[in-house]
Design an enzyme around this catalytic site. Sequence first.
Site, mmCIF file in Angstrom:
data_model
loop_
_atom_site.group_PDB
_atom_site.id
_atom_site.type_symbol
_atom_site.label_atom_id
_atom_site.label_comp_id
_atom_site.label_asym_id
_atom_site.label_seq_id
_atom_site.Cartn_x
_atom_site.Cartn_y
_atom_site.Cartn_z
ATOM 1 N NE ARG A 95 -12.551 -4.795 -2.551
ATOM 2 C CZ ARG A 95 -11.767 -4.227 -3.207
ATOM 3 N NH1 ARG A 95 -11.745 -3.085 -3.506
ATOM 4 N NH2 ARG A 95 -10.792 -4.986 -3.963
ATOM 5 C CB THR A 371 -5.852 2.685 -2.881
ATOM 6 O OG1 THR A 371 -6.279 1.907 -3.803
ATOM 7 C CG2 THR A 371 -6.787 2.697 -1.591
ATOM 8 C CB THR A 389 -9.466 2.069 -3.644
ATOM 9 O OG1 THR A 389 -8.878 1.979 -4.960
ATOM 10 C CG2 THR A 389 -10.487 0.843 -3.588
ATOM 11 C CG ASP A 413 -9.094 -5.735 -6.683
ATOM 12 O OD1 ASP A 413 -7.965 -5.894 -7.592
ATOM 13 O OD2 ASP A 413 -8.990 -5.061 -5.905
ATOM 14 C CB SER A 443 -4.165 -5.237 -1.249
ATOM 15 O OG SER A 443 -3.813 -6.187 -2.124
ATOM 16 N N GLY A 463 -1.543 2.012 -2.895
ATOM 17 C CA GLY A 463 -0.700 1.145 -3.763
ATOM 18 C C GLY A 463 -0.990 -0.346 -4.198
ATOM 19 N N GLY A 464 -2.290 -0.580 -4.312
ATOM 20 C CA GLY A 464 -2.652 -1.807 -4.559
ATOM 21 C C GLY A 464 -2.087 -2.949 -4.051
#
Length: 562
Positions: A95, A371, A389, A413, A443, A463-464
């Site tokens: 991330r 994503t 993403t 985010d 997510s 899809g967030g």
Amino acid sequence: MKRTHYFLIFLLGFLAFTNPVKSQTFGKNGMVVSDHYLASEVGVEILKKGGNAIDAAVATAFALAVTHPEAGNIGGGGFIVFMKSDGDVTTFDFREKAPLEASPTMFLDENGEIKDNSNHRGLLSVGVPGTVAGLYQAHQKYGKLPWKDLVEPAIQLAKKGFPMSWGLYRVATRISDADESWDIMKNYFRNSEGEIVAPGELWKQEALAETLTEIKNHGRDGFYKGKVAAEIEAYMKANGGIITQEDLAKYEAVERKPVSTTFDGYEIFSMPPPSSGGVALIEMMNLLEAASIKEVEFNSTAYVHLVAEAMRRAFADRAEFLGDPDFNPKMPVDKLISKEFAKGRFENLDLNHASKSDSSKFGQLYGGDHTTHFSVTDKDGNAVSLTYTLENSYGVKMGSEKLGFIFNNEMGDFNPIPGVTTSTGLIGSDPNLVAPEKRMLSSMTPTIVAKDGKPYLVIGSPGGRTIINTVFQTVLNVLVYEMRIDRAIEAMKIHHQWLPDQILYERHLLSPDTRKALEEMGHKLRPTNNLGVLMGITYDSELGIWVGAADSSSEDGGARGY
């Protein structure tokens, strides 16, 4: 008709033939399912050359950075869940991180309000990319083939080009001249004559090929050090960004223990924080086990109500408790994924009336919906579930033309205004406030379900904020309702994220009678065209084969097996 026109018609016909739409694809020795059929083919070729699932995943990810630029990336980040053939499961967290100069109020004006949408727009919204570091770390520990062999196919796709699809062309005509600040997008889809590459013509990305060559030759350091890092810093300084060479050099991916639970004889493994997806998925699975979901008919009013109420509770807990574990060492993850906690959550669920969401207590995060996910299995029984993403479609839509890739806008985010939570979904809880080198909550929910210690279902989705729930329902569809993978992916999905207090449902897939019954129970409903773009694999133990399916909403997606 001109000869070139005949050639274009032939080429488009050939493409339609080579990328047929299939409900399911079968493979004895392995399977790759991704958002672009060419990337899936790259992954399968790596498997055929003796590579394992990690090797194929690395090659597929780099190929998607070329063929699926709205989300496939080297300028973003993501997660890997990896199940080894011996049944052991691990994860890789790559991330993005906040830059060293970041602060909790960096997006606010003098009135304490978000300034110019700066947490989503402009270079302040860019997190330090993690993709290259994550792929490299996973390969160094578990890969078999040489690193260079895995990056080379993407280089060739970028250098020689691949046929422009109608889906990419549609985006190109809309985005190329849309906004002056989207610097890289102006020429991104154009050929050497300055024209947008037409469908069927080869789209070449020479600058990206050069960047990928640096990564091929120097591994992780080809991105985080040297001339690529120097150009990233120079571009940031020239355009209002704050990422430096020091940020890049300090970035490291992290191998983490997965979160897991059992459900009806299956083992479910998913991504731990800073992903919130695995914790929420497991909490919901445990809650529905307590609710005896097998006794509830699929798509009935009772089913939708129960699933929505499970979602409401999991998303409320997500917003109150979860964030980067390196900054929140006391997160109650073990409690949230426990069977006992789920039973307690079920006890306050009214089977006949909707609950109410209270914004004064806790809620849910913003999340982009672009994503991409892919799933991989190999002949030895290794499996990879990988989601990565750029946040929004094409991320921040900015980047150096010398490097040829687009930066993420993942800083959006984080919770942008400390202490402020509203009924519309803005969250201000402490665990996910901005801090230097902190990873923003996500997510993304890459997941592997095992049966008898072997991969049974490999699944994930973009899809967030809806990712968690689309993956959750697909797992339910396979494990509880025994749907085959393509039907589980295409079946009706809903989404409830606690705040705003409403059920999002896929238009035309929820009957008017069910909608009316849900409204009478106190639910608010809102239609949407589509939820998720799932890429899944299941194992057919009777035939001893992998079965793959790509969501039909992915225009260029494809499952490839051998």
